[in-house]
Motif scaffolding. Structure first.
Motif, mmCIF file in Angstrom:
data_model
loop_
_atom_site.group_PDB
_atom_site.id
_atom_site.type_symbol
_atom_site.label_atom_id
_atom_site.label_comp_id
_atom_site.label_asym_id
_atom_site.label_seq_id
_atom_site.Cartn_x
_atom_site.Cartn_y
_atom_site.Cartn_z
ATOM 1 N N LYS A 242 0.827 -1.211 0.000
ATOM 2 C CA LYS A 242 0.000 0.000 0.000
ATOM 3 C C LYS A 242 0.862 1.263 0.000
ATOM 4 C CE LYS A 242 -3.480 2.302 2.911
ATOM 5 N NZ LYS A 242 -4.304 2.165 4.143
ATOM 6 N N MET A 243 1.897 1.279 0.815
ATOM 7 C CA MET A 243 2.761 2.457 0.894
ATOM 8 C C MET A 243 3.501 2.690 -0.416
ATOM 9 S SD MET A 243 4.269 2.453 4.808
ATOM 10 C CE MET A 243 4.478 0.697 5.065
ATOM 11 N N LYS A 244 4.060 1.624 -0.967
ATOM 12 C CA LYS A 244 4.814 1.772 -2.210
ATOM 13 C C LYS A 244 3.904 2.136 -3.378
ATOM 14 C CE LYS A 244 8.913 -0.959 -1.118
ATOM 15 N NZ LYS A 244 9.804 -2.078 -1.525
ATOM 16 N N THR A 245 2.707 1.539 -3.411
ATOM 17 C CA THR A 245 1.752 1.866 -4.472
ATOM 18 C C THR A 245 1.361 3.335 -4.427
ATOM 19 O OG1 THR A 245 0.864 -0.392 -4.468
ATOM 20 C CG2 THR A 245 -0.519 1.319 -5.424
ATOM 21 N N HIS A 246 1.248 3.882 -3.227
ATOM 22 C CA HIS A 246 0.933 5.303 -3.058
ATOM 23 C C HIS A 246 1.963 6.177 -3.772
ATOM 24 C CE1 HIS A 246 -0.460 8.930 -0.851
ATOM 25 N NE2 HIS A 246 0.822 9.250 -0.863
#
Length: 331
Positions: A242-246
């Protein structure tokens, strides 16, 4: 002459009474020719961590700033409170269960940043202490024999080409204030503080890696970042995703790198599910990889084995037996 401290040392912790004295002592033992402050965020500990920190504050009131006691904030908000309270030109971090074994850590890092103003972030190698086994792996990055990227490392960080020991870092306070938006992090409901901060900084400043091992990272069995519960492992993987996709979406990472990132995620998720004999979870990632022509013969075989639990159990027993024989043969 400016009275501003050269560096602020952010210390964060929760219920770490066993280790906090070593953390504080190693910070105070730093040998450097500049002033520093220690900004501590104790996140509502219920053991004696706060009492110990108050002892240090009374002994070193001109150096230590202990943030007010309050309700538990969680990792991200506690980190934010500490970062905002730091007043130094640079910031470094030491969690209450880690320690710096190199008394010249700060001197080395500040010397580099002061002499290389085009860089805004420097980190080092570290020893890893496996608490449950009482075993230390010295110079972890060197032991892995993988190159650690420098300069523009944003894409490498997204693609997990390397990782950063939080306690080994030192970075510009100006960069944090200018580029890191904690409101954005909280709105996105990020689980952790360090990864999104490094991703944001990596997009704007150059990173430097020093091969010296300057700190010891304690790795605990069944800790927040190293869970043993089966369900918790998926939560952690999904939080990283989720963090990297953001940031992938925020900065429009190229299509080829995005595909590589997605393949890495589903391969990792499949492997975790396979080790847990969880066919349903493994099948989700398998189908994704298959649809993108990334399912090789080894993956297909594992997927097939998962449908027959008895076979997988037998293979695991054989694998363990072989591992033991190999170990004894080396003795």
């Amino acid at each position: 002459m400016s009275s501003r401290n050269m560096i602020s040392i952010g210390v964060m912790g929760y219920n770490q009474e066993k280790y906090v004295r070593q953390t504080m002592d190693c910070i105070l033992a730093q040998q450097c020719n500049f002033t520093f402050e220690i900004v501590i965020g104790d996140d509502a500990s219920t053991d004696n961590t706060r009492t110990i920190l108050e002892e240090y504050q009374k002994k070193y009131p001109h150096i230590i700033k202990l943030l007010p006691r309050g309700p538990n904030k969680g990792i991200l908000r506690n980190f934010r409170a500490v970062m905002e309270a730091c007043t130094g030109k640079y910031i470094t971090i030491c969690h209450c269960d880690d320690f710096w074994h190199d008394p010249l850590k700060l001197e080395k890092q500040i010397s580099f940043l002061e002499n290389n103003p085009d860089y805004g972030f420097v980190h080092t190698d570290a020893d890893v202490f496996f608490q449950d086994r009482n075993v230390t792996v010295p110079s972890f990055h060197a032991a892995e024999e993988k190159p650690v990227p420098e300069g523009d490392v944003y894409k490498d960080l997204v693609l997990s080409k390397f990782f950063i020991f939080t306690g080994s870092t030192c970075f510009s306070k100006e960069a944090i204030d200018k580029y890191v938006n904690f409101d954005e992090f909280e709105k996105a409901d990020f689980m952790y503080e360090d990864l999104p901060t490094w991703l944001e900084l990596a997009k704007h400043v150059k990173f430097k890696y020093l091969p010296d091992s300057t700190m010891t990272y304690r790795r605990f069995k069944n800790s927040h970042s190293n869970p043993t519960q089966k369900a918790r492992k998926y939560v952690l993987m999904d939080a990283h995703y989720k963090m990297k996709t953001h940031f992938i979406r925020k900065y429009n990472l190229d299509r080829e790198s995005v595909l590589e990132f997605e393949m890495q995620y589903h391969q990792m998720r499949f492997n975790v599910a396979y080790n847990q004999s969880n066919y349903n979870e493994a099948n989700k990632s398998y189908q994704y990889l298959k649809n993108h022509n990334q399912a090789d013969m080894k993956l297909m075989l594992k997927h097939t084995i998962l449908r027959f639990p008895v076979v997988q159990t037998s293979l695991k027993k054989i694998s363990k037996l072989y591992s033991k024989k190999s170990f004894y043969n080396h003795e």
